[in-house]
Design an enzyme around this catalytic site. Sequence first.
Site, PDB file in Angstrom:
ATOM      1  N   SER A 135     -13.890 -17.951  10.308  1.00 18.12           N
ATOM      2  CA  SER A 135     -15.276 -18.257   9.978  1.00 18.12           C
ATOM      3  C   SER A 135     -15.568 -19.691  10.384  1.00 18.12           C
ATOM      4  O   SER A 135     -14.856 -20.618   9.977  1.00 18.12           O
ATOM      5  CB  SER A 135     -15.506 -18.070   8.473  1.00 18.12           C
ATOM      6  N   LYS A 161     -16.623 -15.473  13.412  1.00 24.16           N
ATOM      7  CA  LYS A 161     -17.846 -15.347  12.604  1.00 24.16           C
ATOM      8  C   LYS A 161     -18.543 -16.692  12.579  1.00 24.16           C
ATOM      9  O   LYS A 161     -17.927 -17.712  12.255  1.00 24.16           O
ATOM     10  CB  LYS A 161     -17.525 -14.901  11.178  1.00 24.16           C
ATOM     11  N   LEU A 162     -19.831 -16.692  12.908  1.00 23.98           N
ATOM     12  CA  LEU A 162     -20.620 -17.916  12.891  1.00 23.98           C
ATOM     13  C   LEU A 162     -21.535 -17.928  11.675  1.00 23.98           C
ATOM     14  O   LEU A 162     -22.255 -16.954  11.427  1.00 23.98           O
ATOM     15  CB  LEU A 162     -21.476 -18.028  14.158  1.00 23.98           C
ATOM     16  N   LYS A 163     -21.533 -19.015  10.937  1.00 26.92           N
ATOM     17  CA  LYS A 163     -22.516 -19.199   9.882  1.00 26.92           C
ATOM     18  C   LYS A 163     -23.858 -19.556  10.532  1.00 26.92           C
ATOM     19  O   LYS A 163     -23.902 -20.383  11.456  1.00 26.92           O
ATOM     20  CB  LYS A 163     -22.082 -20.324   8.934  1.00 26.92           C
ATOM     21  N   ASP A 189     -23.081 -14.706   9.803  1.00 26.54           N
ATOM     22  CA  ASP A 189     -23.206 -14.653   8.351  1.00 26.54           C
ATOM     23  C   ASP A 189     -24.338 -15.582   7.939  1.00 26.54           C
ATOM     24  O   ASP A 189     -24.277 -16.797   8.156  1.00 26.54           O
ATOM     25  CB  ASP A 189     -21.896 -15.082   7.693  1.00 26.54           C
ATOM     26  N   ASN A 191     -25.597 -15.750   4.684  1.00 27.70           N
ATOM     27  CA  ASN A 191     -25.503 -16.178   3.281  1.00 27.70           C
ATOM     28  C   ASN A 191     -26.867 -16.211   2.594  1.00 27.70           C
ATOM     29  O   ASN A 191     -27.246 -17.183   1.953  1.00 27.70           O
ATOM     30  CB  ASN A 191     -24.830 -17.549   3.172  1.00 27.70           C
ATOM     31  N   GLU A 214     -24.233 -10.495   8.451  1.00 29.69           N
ATOM     32  CA  GLU A 214     -23.799 -10.417   7.057  1.00 29.69           C
ATOM     33  C   GLU A 214     -24.838 -11.028   6.119  1.00 29.69           C
ATOM     34  O   GLU A 214     -25.281 -12.163   6.332  1.00 29.69           O
ATOM     35  CB  GLU A 214     -22.465 -11.142   6.912  1.00 29.69           C
ATOM     36  N   ASP A 239     -22.533  -8.397   1.385  1.00 33.08           N
ATOM     37  CA  ASP A 239     -21.479  -9.187   0.751  1.00 33.08           C
ATOM     38  C   ASP A 239     -21.900  -9.479  -0.684  1.00 33.08           C
ATOM     39  O   ASP A 239     -21.566  -8.742  -1.604  1.00 33.08           O
ATOM     40  CB  ASP A 239     -21.273 -10.472   1.560  1.00 33.08           C
ATOM     41  N   LYS A 263     -15.025  -8.829  -1.132  1.00 36.30           N
ATOM     42  CA  LYS A 263     -14.384 -10.012  -1.690  1.00 36.30           C
ATOM     43  C   LYS A 263     -13.892  -9.618  -3.082  1.00 36.30           C
ATOM     44  O   LYS A 263     -14.704  -9.376  -3.989  1.00 36.30           O
ATOM     45  CB  LYS A 263     -15.352 -11.182  -1.764  1.00 36.30           C
ATOM     46  N   GLY A 291     -13.562 -14.022   2.745  1.00 39.69           N
ATOM     47  CA  GLY A 291     -12.756 -15.126   2.240  1.00 39.69           C
ATOM     48  C   GLY A 291     -13.601 -16.129   1.480  1.00 39.69           C
ATOM     49  O   GLY A 291     -14.818 -16.198   1.639  1.00 39.69           O
TER      50      GLY A 291
END
Length: 375
Positions: A135, A161-163, A189, A191, A214, A239, A263, A291
């Site tokens: 990540s 995975k890129l935020k 992702d 968030n 995500e 998630d 998770k 994670g």
Amino acid sequence: MKLARVEIVHLAIPLVTPFRTSFGTMTTKDTFLLHVVTDEAEGWSEFAADPEPLYCSEFVAGAEIVLRDFLLPRVAALPRLTAPALGPAMAKVKGHELAKAALETAVLDAELRAYGMSLATYLGAVRDRVPAGVSVGIKESVADLLDDVERYLAEGYVRVKLKIEPGWDLVPVRAVRERFGDALPLQVDANTAYTLADAEHLRRLDEFGLVLIEEPLEEDNLYGHARLQQRIATPVCLDESLHNARDTASAIALDACRVVNVKPARVGGYLEARRVHDVAHAHGVPVWCGGMLETGVGRAPNLALAALPGFTLPGDTSASARYFAEDVTEPFVLDADGCLPVPRTPGIGVAPLPDPLRRFTRTRRDLYGGREGGR
């Protein structure tokens, strides 16, 4: 088993580089380990959340109170201490899944050590090693991002995975795709950083052939995620919105997600995580293990979970060196194929090493049994 003592070990470990998401920037892994001592064996676990309630409603100081005042009295009253018995005993305490997960995992570790059984065997693992993804947080510049991705691929990671967040999405994703090609398994992702009003903007990510996006919308908005999935081709992965197997079944039925990120801490522990896996696997929905920047104490059981048959996508079970110059356990190291070994010794398969644990520890307190107060 009978509960003898429960100790909380508050530690802070510097990260090798700052890790930025849409929630904020972390420079230190600041959390606690839970040490459970029974009349038969000892067990360890890691609390997954942070000092502040930004990623989720739980936080370090609050979890300590919940464990001491509400969860441990109920668990200590059990006539026989087993991990499966914890769920019903703790059920009247609403929420606090991460605190419950920490207690369940430590008890499960002790129980399995007493039996001489590994967590991987107990959960039903079918692999001895699992592929590792990485990540990558939000960076100061695209150039910095490309340098980081190049380094991680050179280290052997098999998925990136890129935020992302508004203002940091199309440009960095395009840059990574153009630099490293269409063959790279790439996912993003958010968030919870977007709203359904951003659907047309998010649809522009379809051109990059992403594995998934995500948690793009606010937490628990299954209807909104289902509407978004109707408007974009990229598979939506949930998630934060999935708190248990029931939520997972509902999300799949609504077509609110086509991939599931499990998770274990978020769903209350590894027993419920296995049920989430079972629901998704039964519906043919791919599962992967997320994670929380865990130390080796949290990473080891995640690897056992990720070895179940439904985990068909690489997870965020990165090597220890991704986050820490020194871990509190023996480090997990990528092999030549970009995989990490699944621990096979009894319990979760690791325990903290005395020297690094002592150096990174801020406080130690007994929550149950033992001596009163801190030390």
